[in-house]
Design a protein around this motif. Sequence first.
Motif, PDB file in Angstrom:
ATOM      1  N   GLY A  75       0.808  -1.209   0.000  1.00 15.38           N
ATOM      2  CA  GLY A  75       0.000   0.000   0.000  1.00 15.38           C
ATOM      3  C   GLY A  75       0.842   1.260   0.000  1.00 15.38           C
ATOM      4  N   LEU A  76       1.882   1.297   0.833  1.00 11.77           N
ATOM      5  CA  LEU A  76       2.768   2.459   0.856  1.00 11.77           C
ATOM      6  C   LEU A  76       3.498   2.627  -0.472  1.00 11.77           C
ATOM      7  CD1 LEU A  76       4.287   2.198   4.441  1.00 11.77           C
ATOM      8  CD2 LEU A  76       2.797   3.997   3.573  1.00 11.77           C
ATOM      9  N   GLU A  77       3.959   1.522  -1.043  1.00 14.08           N
ATOM     10  CA  GLU A  77       4.639   1.598  -2.331  1.00 14.08           C
ATOM     11  C   GLU A  77       3.697   2.066  -3.424  1.00 14.08           C
ATOM     12  OE1 GLU A  77       6.275  -2.263  -2.834  1.00 14.08           O
ATOM     13  OE2 GLU A  77       7.757  -1.964  -1.252  1.00 14.08           O
ATOM     14  N   LEU A  78       2.448   1.662  -3.360  1.00 13.63           N
ATOM     15  CA  LEU A  78       1.455   2.100  -4.335  1.00 13.63           C
ATOM     16  C   LEU A  78       1.280   3.613  -4.276  1.00 13.63           C
ATOM     17  CD1 LEU A  78      -0.680   1.152  -6.415  1.00 13.63           C
ATOM     18  CD2 LEU A  78      -2.289   1.047  -4.532  1.00 13.63           C
ATOM     19  N   ILE A  79       1.141   4.147  -3.090  1.00  9.49           N
ATOM     20  CA  ILE A  79       0.974   5.594  -2.917  1.00  9.49           C
ATOM     21  C   ILE A  79       2.206   6.342  -3.412  1.00  9.49           C
ATOM     22  CG2 ILE A  79       0.771   7.428  -1.190  1.00  9.49           C
ATOM     23  CD1 ILE A  79      -0.932   5.390   0.459  1.00  9.49           C
ATOM     24  N   PHE A  80       3.393   5.901  -2.978  1.00  6.50           N
ATOM     25  CA  PHE A  80       4.611   6.612  -3.366  1.00  6.50           C
ATOM     26  C   PHE A  80       4.940   6.438  -4.844  1.00  6.50           C
ATOM     27  CE2 PHE A  80       5.604   6.587   1.256  1.00  6.50           C
ATOM     28  CZ  PHE A  80       5.736   7.956   1.396  1.00  6.50           C
ATOM     29  N   SER A  81       4.561   5.316  -5.448  1.00  2.00           N
ATOM     30  CA  SER A  81       4.829   5.154  -6.882  1.00  2.00           C
ATOM     31  C   SER A  81       3.920   6.055  -7.713  1.00  2.00           C
ATOM     32  CB  SER A  81       4.675   3.687  -7.305  1.00  2.00           C
ATOM     33  OG  SER A  81       3.352   3.250  -7.137  1.00  2.00           O
ATOM     34  N   ILE A  82       2.697   6.248  -7.281  1.00  4.51           N
ATOM     35  CA  ILE A  82       1.813   7.186  -7.990  1.00  4.51           C
ATOM     36  C   ILE A  82       2.365   8.602  -7.888  1.00  4.51           C
ATOM     37  CG2 ILE A  82      -0.497   8.227  -7.960  1.00  4.51           C
ATOM     38  CD1 ILE A  82      -1.551   5.423  -7.157  1.00  4.51           C
ATOM     39  N   ILE A  83       2.830   8.987  -6.699  1.00  4.72           N
ATOM     40  CA  ILE A  83       3.432  10.315  -6.524  1.00  4.72           C
ATOM     41  C   ILE A  83       4.679  10.454  -7.402  1.00  4.72           C
ATOM     42  CG2 ILE A  83       4.607  11.814  -4.864  1.00  4.72           C
ATOM     43  CD1 ILE A  83       2.664  10.679  -2.725  1.00  4.72           C
ATOM     44  N   ALA A  84       5.491   9.397  -7.460  1.00  8.55           N
ATOM     45  CA  ALA A  84       6.695   9.441  -8.293  1.00  8.55           C
ATOM     46  C   ALA A  84       6.346   9.574  -9.773  1.00  8.55           C
ATOM     47  CB  ALA A  84       7.549   8.189  -8.057  1.00  8.55           C
ATOM     48  N   CYS A  85       5.334   8.858 -10.239  1.00 12.36           N
ATOM     49  CA  CYS A  85       4.905   8.967 -11.630  1.00 12.36           C
ATOM     50  C   CYS A  85       4.456  10.378 -11.962  1.00 12.36           C
ATOM     51  CB  CYS A  85       3.791   7.984 -11.929  1.00 12.36           C
ATOM     52  SG  CYS A  85       4.349   6.303 -12.209  1.00 12.36           S
ATOM     53  N   ILE A  86       3.695  10.975 -11.055  1.00 14.29           N
ATOM     54  CA  ILE A  86       3.234  12.348 -11.276  1.00 14.29           C
ATOM     55  C   ILE A  86       4.428  13.298 -11.304  1.00 14.29           C
ATOM     56  CG2 ILE A  86       1.928  14.245 -10.224  1.00 14.29           C
ATOM     57  CD1 ILE A  86      -0.026  12.059  -9.181  1.00 14.29           C
ATOM     58  N   THR A  87       5.381  13.096 -10.414  1.00 17.33           N
ATOM     59  CA  THR A  87       6.569  13.952 -10.370  1.00 17.33           C
ATOM     60  C   THR A  87       7.401  13.801 -11.643  1.00 17.33           C
ATOM     61  OG1 THR A  87       6.642  13.727  -7.982  1.00 17.33           O
ATOM     62  CG2 THR A  87       8.635  14.521  -9.038  1.00 17.33           C
ATOM     63  N   PHE A  88       7.604  12.566 -12.113  1.00 14.59           N
ATOM     64  CA  PHE A  88       8.407  12.344 -13.303  1.00 14.59           C
ATOM     65  C   PHE A  88       7.713  12.882 -14.551  1.00 14.59           C
ATOM     66  CE2 PHE A  88      10.168   8.328 -11.081  1.00 14.59           C
ATOM     67  CZ  PHE A  88      10.949   9.114 -10.267  1.00 14.59           C
TER      68      PHE A  88
END
Length: 149
Positions: free
Chosen positions: A133-146
């Motif tokens: 769950g934490l990785e899911l949240i942070f990966s979505i944030i990373a995708c938006i940032t990239f």
Amino acid sequence: MATGQIARPGHPRAVTTSKSSLPYQVILYLNGFYFAFFFIAEILIYIFKGETLPYATNALAAEVVLVFILAGVEALRLCMGGKGNLTENALSVISCLLFTLPALFGTLFILLWQTYVLRIEVILAAIQLAFIGLELIFSIIACITFASQ
């Protein structure tokens, strides 16, 4: 300016900023160690279950095969997520997101749908689900940032 570097007139200093996510990388790193522990614990639990609990024909073997498939999917997912985050490659992080679904269902299988679920498995799988769950949240944030580059 670093020691030993001289600024030449007419050359602008290139400033680069890293958009990779440190919290996402730390969670991926910790989950790599936790999943190794989780996998070994599950194999030992299946050995215990095979010796003490009555199983239908081939049910135990099918569950063990599913745990090995989960290990492969999780290894791919963690590798893609880590490399994608460090290289700031949104496509790799998106592929990590796609591998999150089978990893989630594999962990839910261990938590809910296997033949016998022990209390220790509930605890171990709940911790794994928290990592996912934490990785899911942070990966979505990373995708938006990239993608905002």
